[in-house]
Design a protein around this motif. Structure first.
Motif, PDB file in Angstrom:
ATOM      1  N   MET A   1       0.840  -1.140  -0.130  1.00  0.00           N
ATOM      2  CA  MET A   1       0.138   0.052   0.013  1.00  0.00           C
ATOM      3  C   MET A   1       0.915   1.240  -0.034  1.00  0.00           C
ATOM      4  O   MET A   1       2.086   1.167   0.435  1.00  0.00           O
ATOM      5  N   SER A   2       0.316   2.196  -0.372  1.00  0.00           N
ATOM      6  CA  SER A   2       1.139   3.676  -0.349  1.00  0.00           C
ATOM      7  C   SER A   2       1.276   4.048   1.097  1.00  0.00           C
ATOM      8  O   SER A   2       0.257   3.979   1.704  1.00  0.00           O
ATOM      9  N   THR A   3       2.255   4.924   1.186  1.00  0.00           N
ATOM     10  CA  THR A   3       2.419   5.701   2.576  1.00  0.00           C
ATOM     11  C   THR A   3       1.189   6.570   2.933  1.00  0.00           C
ATOM     12  O   THR A   3       0.828   6.848   3.845  1.00  0.00           O
ATOM     13  N   GLY A   4       0.563   6.974   1.847  1.00  0.00           N
ATOM     14  CA  GLY A   4      -0.679   8.039   2.115  1.00  0.00           C
ATOM     15  C   GLY A   4      -1.867   7.056   2.294  1.00  0.00           C
ATOM     16  O   GLY A   4      -2.964   7.736   2.683  1.00  0.00           O
ATOM     17  N   THR A   5      -2.001   5.859   2.625  1.00  0.00           N
ATOM     18  CA  THR A   5      -3.220   5.063   2.778  1.00  0.00           C
ATOM     19  C   THR A   5      -3.008   4.989   4.567  1.00  0.00           C
ATOM     20  O   THR A   5      -2.309   4.627   5.228  1.00  0.00           O
ATOM     21  N   SER A   6      -4.334   5.660   4.978  1.00  0.00           N
ATOM     22  CA  SER A   6      -4.445   5.452   6.434  1.00  0.00           C
ATOM     23  C   SER A   6      -5.451   4.204   6.797  1.00  0.00           C
ATOM     24  O   SER A   6      -5.346   4.090   8.119  1.00  0.00           O
ATOM     25  N   ARG A   7      -6.025   3.779   6.043  1.00  0.00           N
ATOM     26  CA  ARG A   7      -7.089   2.674   6.390  1.00  0.00           C
ATOM     27  C   ARG A   7      -6.304   1.381   6.939  1.00  0.00           C
ATOM     28  O   ARG A   7      -5.241   1.206   6.257  1.00  0.00           O
ATOM     29  N   PRO A   8      -6.611   0.724   7.732  1.00  0.00           N
ATOM     30  CA  PRO A   8      -5.904  -0.490   8.295  1.00  0.00           C
ATOM     31  C   PRO A   8      -5.869  -1.431   7.218  1.00  0.00           C
ATOM     32  O   PRO A   8      -6.778  -1.753   6.419  1.00  0.00           O
ATOM     33  N   CYS A   9      -4.497  -2.046   7.082  1.00  0.00           N
ATOM     34  CA  CYS A   9      -4.445  -2.808   5.916  1.00  0.00           C
ATOM     35  C   CYS A   9      -3.106  -3.896   6.319  1.00  0.00           C
ATOM     36  O   CYS A   9      -1.900  -3.312   7.064  1.00  0.00           O
ATOM     37  N   LYS A  10      -3.190  -5.268   5.802  1.00  0.00           N
ATOM     38  CA  LYS A  10      -2.066  -5.956   6.343  1.00  0.00           C
ATOM     39  C   LYS A  10      -0.772  -6.029   5.333  1.00  0.00           C
ATOM     40  O   LYS A  10       0.306  -6.509   5.991  1.00  0.00           O
ATOM     41  N   LEU A  11      -0.968  -5.198   4.422  1.00  0.00           N
ATOM     42  CA  LEU A  11       0.250  -5.161   3.456  1.00  0.00           C
ATOM     43  C   LEU A  11       1.277  -3.919   4.031  1.00  0.00           C
ATOM     44  O   LEU A  11       1.101  -3.233   4.602  1.00  0.00           O
ATOM     45  N   MET A  12       2.463  -4.124   3.489  1.00  0.00           N
ATOM     46  CA  MET A  12       3.698  -3.323   3.724  1.00  0.00           C
ATOM     47  C   MET A  12       3.560  -2.032   3.104  1.00  0.00           C
ATOM     48  O   MET A  12       2.747  -1.987   2.118  1.00  0.00           O
ATOM     49  N   LYS A  13       3.712  -0.954   3.754  1.00  0.00           N
ATOM     50  CA  LYS A  13       3.813   0.456   3.272  1.00  0.00           C
ATOM     51  C   LYS A  13       4.847   0.710   2.599  1.00  0.00           C
ATOM     52  O   LYS A  13       6.108   0.485   2.823  1.00  0.00           O
ATOM     53  N   ILE A  14       4.770   1.511   1.091  1.00  0.00           N
ATOM     54  CA  ILE A  14       5.831   1.767   0.477  1.00  0.00           C
ATOM     55  C   ILE A  14       5.607   3.267  -0.298  1.00  0.00           C
ATOM     56  O   ILE A  14       4.539   3.414  -0.558  1.00  0.00           O
ATOM     57  N   ASP A  15       6.582   3.923  -0.131  1.00  0.00           N
ATOM     58  CA  ASP A  15       6.317   5.313  -0.811  1.00  0.00           C
ATOM     59  C   ASP A  15       6.436   5.340  -2.228  1.00  0.00           C
ATOM     60  O   ASP A  15       7.259   5.273  -2.827  1.00  0.00           O
ATOM     61  N   CYS A  16       5.041   5.372  -2.706  1.00  0.00           N
ATOM     62  CA  CYS A  16       5.081   4.834  -4.230  1.00  0.00           C
ATOM     63  C   CYS A  16       4.262   5.876  -4.952  1.00  0.00           C
ATOM     64  O   CYS A  16       3.851   5.934  -6.110  1.00  0.00           O
ATOM     65  N   TYR A  17       3.703   6.883  -4.203  1.00  0.00           N
ATOM     66  CA  TYR A  17       2.611   7.854  -4.881  1.00  0.00           C
ATOM     67  C   TYR A  17       3.307   8.604  -5.806  1.00  0.00           C
ATOM     68  O   TYR A  17       4.393   9.076  -5.502  1.00  0.00           O
ATOM     69  N   GLN A  18       2.875   8.860  -7.073  1.00  0.00           N
ATOM     70  CA  GLN A  18       3.415   9.498  -8.370  1.00  0.00           C
ATOM     71  C   GLN A  18       4.519   9.072  -8.851  1.00  0.00           C
ATOM     72  O   GLN A  18       5.477   9.469  -9.423  1.00  0.00           O
TER      73      GLN A  18
END
Length: 183
Positions: free
Chosen positions: A107-124
């Protein structure tokens, strides 16, 4: 250009290790019927397709695959909250699956919703996803930031328990624009 440089470096490293598999994986088509059913507005332009997201969460998905390789290259703009994951056919109408049950993706680092996946800085940033259905592996590469080389590191993930057919999916929210390479 940065992706091509990274691919060349990765290919050289694989050759040195004797792991090279020289093949070009074509892009897996977007499921256009499902994109329209889910309310995405679509605009095509020189080998790319721009999908504007309605109020979500809503899924943009690839065509399904039961074997072989799938590949997407995309970039998300507009809304910085999104998830990119592998989804089984049985969940293709359930956008909440990516947040509650998906185990393969990010998921993108901008995703605030709970999620089991890792966060990656990938927006734009350009993201390239290659799935090997037969060997149950996924590789994703996020275009590097000029200030941070970490984003360009290929990430490999093994998966099991997902019954084909499988699809690459992006869960987005209102006003997201997903740019997908078609060729």
């Amino acid at each position: 250009a940065k992706f091509e440089k990274l691919k060349k470096m990765q290919l050289q490293a694989e050759k040195l290790r004797g792991e090279v598999r020289e093949l070009t994986v074509p892009f897996t088509p977007v499921d256009m019927d499902r994109a329209h059913q889910n309310g995405f507005a679509c605009e095509m332009e020189s080998g790319k397709c721009y999908f504007k997201s309605p109020k979500g969460p809503v899924l943009l998905v690839s065509q399904p695959a039961t074997k072989g390789l799938m590949r997407w290259k995309l970039r998300c703009d507009g809304n910085s909250s999104f998830v990119v994951a592998l989804i089984p056919e049985a969940q293709v109408q359930n956008p909440k699956y990516l947040f509650s049950e998906a185990k393969v993706g990010f998921m993108s680092t901008g995703t605030s919703r709970p999620c089991k996946l890792m966060k990656i800085d990938c927006y734009q940033r350009w993201m390239e996803i290659v799935v090997d259905v037969d060997n149950e592996t996924i590789q994703y590469v996020v275009e590097e930031d000029d200030d941070d080389d970490e984003g360009s590191i290929p990430r490999n993930q093994k998966f099991s328990g997902l019954q084909p057919p499988l699809r690459i999916a992006v869960a987005t929210f209102l006003d997201s624009i997903i740019e997908v390479h078609l060729a």
